[in-house]
Design a protein around this motif. Structure first.
Motif, PDB file in Angstrom:
ATOM      1  N   LYS A   1      -3.309  -8.398  -8.401  1.00 10.82           N
ATOM      2  CA  LYS A   1      -1.759  -8.798  -8.635  1.00 10.82           C
ATOM      3  C   LYS A   1      -0.847  -8.025  -7.173  1.00 10.82           C
ATOM      4  O   LYS A   1      -1.464  -6.866  -7.070  1.00 10.82           O
ATOM      5  N   ASN A   2       0.052  -8.715  -6.837  1.00 13.20           N
ATOM      6  CA  ASN A   2       0.798  -8.079  -5.554  1.00 13.20           C
ATOM      7  C   ASN A   2      -0.064  -7.689  -4.527  1.00 13.20           C
ATOM      8  O   ASN A   2       0.220  -6.553  -3.912  1.00 13.20           O
ATOM      9  N   LEU A   3      -1.046  -8.543  -3.999  1.00 16.62           N
ATOM     10  CA  LEU A   3      -1.935  -8.369  -2.918  1.00 16.62           C
ATOM     11  C   LEU A   3      -1.492  -9.279  -1.770  1.00 16.62           C
ATOM     12  O   LEU A   3      -1.548 -10.592  -2.197  1.00 16.62           O
TER      13      LEU A   3
ATOM     14  N   GLN B   1       2.651  -4.106  11.374  1.00 16.55           N
ATOM     15  CA  GLN B   1       3.891  -3.206  10.749  1.00 16.55           C
ATOM     16  C   GLN B   1       4.951  -4.256  10.403  1.00 16.55           C
ATOM     17  O   GLN B   1       5.682  -3.864   9.403  1.00 16.55           O
ATOM     18  N   ARG B   2       5.519  -4.980  11.043  1.00 15.52           N
ATOM     19  CA  ARG B   2       6.582  -5.857  10.731  1.00 15.52           C
ATOM     20  C   ARG B   2       6.034  -6.809   9.391  1.00 15.52           C
ATOM     21  O   ARG B   2       6.989  -6.932   8.387  1.00 15.52           O
ATOM     22  N   ARG B   3       4.674  -7.067   9.500  1.00 17.52           N
ATOM     23  CA  ARG B   3       4.291  -8.005   8.352  1.00 17.52           C
ATOM     24  C   ARG B   3       4.417  -7.122   7.095  1.00 17.52           C
ATOM     25  O   ARG B   3       4.661  -7.589   5.869  1.00 17.52           O
ATOM     26  N   LEU B   4       3.883  -5.765   7.156  1.00 17.09           N
ATOM     27  CA  LEU B   4       3.617  -4.902   5.879  1.00 17.09           C
ATOM     28  C   LEU B   4       5.278  -4.483   5.607  1.00 17.09           C
ATOM     29  O   LEU B   4       5.452  -4.581   4.409  1.00 17.09           O
ATOM     30  N   SER B   5       6.117  -4.377   6.350  1.00 18.63           N
ATOM     31  CA  SER B   5       7.244  -4.135   5.992  1.00 18.63           C
ATOM     32  C   SER B   5       8.057  -5.358   5.164  1.00 18.63           C
ATOM     33  O   SER B   5       8.723  -5.046   4.042  1.00 18.63           O
ATOM     34  N   GLU B   6       7.965  -6.349   5.742  1.00 19.99           N
ATOM     35  CA  GLU B   6       8.242  -7.633   4.921  1.00 19.99           C
ATOM     36  C   GLU B   6       7.639  -7.826   3.624  1.00 19.99           C
ATOM     37  O   GLU B   6       8.563  -7.972   2.597  1.00 19.99           O
ATOM     38  N   ALA B   7       6.282  -7.511   3.433  1.00 19.36           N
ATOM     39  CA  ALA B   7       5.607  -7.513   2.156  1.00 19.36           C
ATOM     40  C   ALA B   7       5.970  -6.439   1.117  1.00 19.36           C
ATOM     41  O   ALA B   7       6.370  -6.703  -0.106  1.00 19.36           O
ATOM     42  N   ALA B   8       6.387  -5.431   1.818  1.00 21.47           N
ATOM     43  CA  ALA B   8       6.853  -4.525   0.909  1.00 21.47           C
ATOM     44  C   ALA B   8       8.413  -4.671   0.513  1.00 21.47           C
ATOM     45  O   ALA B   8       8.902  -4.321  -0.753  1.00 21.47           O
ATOM     46  N   ARG B   9       9.140  -5.235   1.325  1.00 22.48           N
ATOM     47  CA  ARG B   9      10.623  -5.585   0.851  1.00 22.48           C
ATOM     48  C   ARG B   9      10.820  -6.729  -0.048  1.00 22.48           C
ATOM     49  O   ARG B   9      11.393  -6.465  -1.189  1.00 22.48           O
TER      50      ARG B   9
ATOM     51  N   THR C   1       2.702  -4.457  -3.371  1.00 20.31           N
ATOM     52  CA  THR C   1       2.208  -3.040  -3.321  1.00 20.31           C
ATOM     53  C   THR C   1       1.065  -2.878  -2.842  1.00 20.31           C
ATOM     54  O   THR C   1       0.650  -1.773  -2.552  1.00 20.31           O
ATOM     55  N   HIS C   2       0.228  -3.809  -2.347  1.00 17.22           N
ATOM     56  CA  HIS C   2      -1.379  -3.589  -2.068  1.00 17.22           C
ATOM     57  C   HIS C   2      -1.230  -4.565  -0.929  1.00 17.22           C
ATOM     58  O   HIS C   2      -0.797  -5.915  -0.765  1.00 17.22           O
ATOM     59  N   ALA C   3      -2.210  -4.244   0.096  1.00 21.30           N
ATOM     60  CA  ALA C   3      -2.333  -5.064   1.249  1.00 21.30           C
ATOM     61  C   ALA C   3      -3.730  -4.839   1.785  1.00 21.30           C
ATOM     62  O   ALA C   3      -4.239  -3.822   1.814  1.00 21.30           O
TER      63      ALA C   3
ATOM     64  N   MET D   1       3.525   1.443  -0.336  1.00 21.24           N
ATOM     65  CA  MET D   1       2.500   0.101   0.160  1.00 21.24           C
ATOM     66  C   MET D   1       1.144   0.875   0.182  1.00 21.24           C
ATOM     67  O   MET D   1       0.952   1.905   0.782  1.00 21.24           O
ATOM     68  N   ARG D   2       0.202   0.486  -0.677  1.00 17.02           N
ATOM     69  CA  ARG D   2      -1.053   0.857  -0.568  1.00 17.02           C
ATOM     70  C   ARG D   2      -2.041  -0.028   0.290  1.00 17.02           C
ATOM     71  O   ARG D   2      -2.051  -1.126  -0.151  1.00 17.02           O
ATOM     72  N   VAL D   3      -2.698   0.549   1.357  1.00 16.78           N
ATOM     73  CA  VAL D   3      -3.538  -0.309   2.265  1.00 16.78           C
ATOM     74  C   VAL D   3      -4.834   0.102   2.241  1.00 16.78           C
ATOM     75  O   VAL D   3      -5.227   1.298   2.306  1.00 16.78           O
TER      76      VAL D   3
END
Length: 473
Positions: free
Chosen positions: A393-395, A414-422, A426-428, A441-443
């Motif tokens: 979940k939340n990946l 970085q822009r993609r991860l910032s939007e996902a975190a917003r 929590t995981h990517a 965010m755990r990458v």
């Protein structure tokens, strides 16, 4: 002497050929224009007479560029934030904008809303329709609430009548729907022809520059999605916008193709509904399905539409095939890239159960994912569907997958991860060296498809190992 004069006269009278799309000229006929690559557009015309132009009176003296007043080119808001985003802040006085899109996508609805919101005490708006009657446009205005006492409406198909309305109304904004329906009586040919479109557009562009009036032109598109009419039309105008969207979905995108006043990588998002069209400052919710528990065959990714990151969901379903050639059906995804991911999963990921099954893959909300950054999400969704095992979940998964199974870097991580975190993810899964990671965010950096498949629960890997193991006698 007479022979030399005769040869000079014959060379002068020799016919020339010109492309009706881009204006390229040549001395001989060609089936395809080498400049714009259009077929059947080179036509014969008389050789132009050699003329010389004498210096004339200048309209305004040349000034050092630092002394030119730039306030005259200040953009004015249209009242629609998402359209202002694509235009670069709004409409510049004297600017001519061409908006093209398929029939029924919502061009007239959007521009009627813009016409009403841009009309004020100091700035009148003139809406000229050549495809509908004034009564039909009024009914649409009542439905979407686009009424203003400073919005003037006229139904005309004659260019001289349109110019006459400009003299009487003196608008700050002209909207013409559409440029293919208006014709000039001084030019031969039916409305929508190349000569007519060129003349109508040229006259309106001259009027816009002389009056300092912003102009929005609606253009038709051909079967392959290109703007109808001569290619010269796109060169004449200042801004070219494409209005995109599936008529069965609510999402609409306005994409800038050419913009002399701003960037061309901006995208405006709109939602079309019964009450009209509204801008979406945060459209990611349209492309997601919120569930209490994860479902097999689904994976989230972050795509870039222009410079705007959007979180989208990829879904996949695999079932036993009842025919010798299994089905491969896609919606919102490129069929060729899905086929590539299937081949990579089978050869590099050691998943052999996909070759003999019907496979269906799609996106949620009508969004179309064409960039390679969605490859990793497509591959994980297919692997999850094949094993009937949900992803954590939340990946979110971001990355391009090569034929060798490697996960390549993509732009804007970085822009993609910032939007996902917003949005609370929590995981990517990302390619190596993603740069700065948002807080919370755990990458997990993955180098190839094998590393990415390890996020699936152990049951899937055990089942796959048993399927690949040789049978014991």
């Amino acid at each position: 002497m007479a022979a030399r004069s005769s040869s000079r006269s014959s060379a002068k009278d020799r016919p020339s050929y010109r492309c009706t799309e881009c204006g390229w000229t040549t001395a001989k006929w060609l089936g395809r224009c080498p400049e714009c690559q259009a077929w059947g557009t080179v036509e014969e015309f008389g050789a132009p007479a050699v003329r010389t132009t004498a210096p004339g009176r200048v309209t305004s003296a040349a000034l050092p560029i630092g002394q030119v007043d730039g306030r005259q080119a200040t953009a004015r808001s249209t009242g629609v934030d998402e359209l202002d985003r694509v235009l670069g802040g709004g409409l510049v006085p004297g600017a001519v904008v061409l908006l093209a899109g398929e029939p029924g996508v919502g061009k007239s609805t959007l521009l009627l809303d813009v016409a009403a919101k841009a009309a004020t005490d100091d700035h009148r708006t003139l809406y000229v329709t050549g495809e509908e009657s004034a009564g039909q446009v009024r009914l649409r205005a009542d439905r979407i609430g686009a009424l203003s006492e400073h919005l003037y409406l006229a139904a005309e198909t004659d260019l001289s009548a349109v110019l006459g309305h400009l003299d009487s109304v003196k608008p700050s904004l002209l909207i013409l729907d559409s440029v293919q329906t208006v014709a000039s009586p001084e030019i031969d040919g039916a409305p929508g022809g190349m000569a007519q479109v060129r003349e109508v557009a040229g006259a309106l562009i001259r009027a816009s520059k002389e009056r300092g009036m912003s102009t929005l032109l609606v253009g038709h598109v051909t079967k392959d999605g290109a703007i109808a009419g001569p290619r010269l039309l796109e060169h004449l105008v200042d801004v070219v916008l494409h209005f995109e969207g599936d008529r069965h979905a609510r999402l609409r995108l306005v994409r800038g193709v050419k913009n002399r006043y701003g960037a061309t990588d901006e995208v405006g998002c709109f939602e079309l509904h019964d009450e009209g069209i509204t801008g979406l400052a945060d459209p990611s919710g349209l492309f997601l399905t919120r569930r209490a528990e994860p479902v097999p065959g689904t994976c989230l990714t972050v795509t870039l539409e222009g410079r705007r990151p959007l979180v989208a969901e990829v879904q996949a379903l695999t079932v036993d095939s009842q025919i010798p050639s299994p089905r491969r059906t896609t919606s919102g995804l490129e069929t060729s890239r899905v086929s590539m991911m299937l081949a990579v999963l089978e050869q590099r990921g050691r998943i052999s159960a996909l070759g003999k099954r019907d496979i269906y893959s799609a996106t949620v909300g009508g969004v179309k994912l064409s960039e390679p950054a969605a490859d990793l999400a497509v591959a994980l969704a297919l692997a999850s569907a094949a094993s009937d095992t949900p992803l954590p979940k939340n990946l979110v998964a971001i990355g391009e997958v090569g034929l060798a199974g490697e996960v390549r870097r993509v732009t804007g991580v970085q822009r993609r991860l910032s939007e996902a975190a917003r949005l609370g993810f929590t995981h990517a899964l990302v390619p190596t060296d993603p740069g700065r990671v948002p807080d919370g965010m755990r990458v997990l950096e993955v180098a190839d498809i094998g590393d990415a498949l390890r996020v699936l629960p152990r049951r899937e890997r055990a089942d796959r190992s048993r399927a690949d193991a040789p049978e014991q006698g």
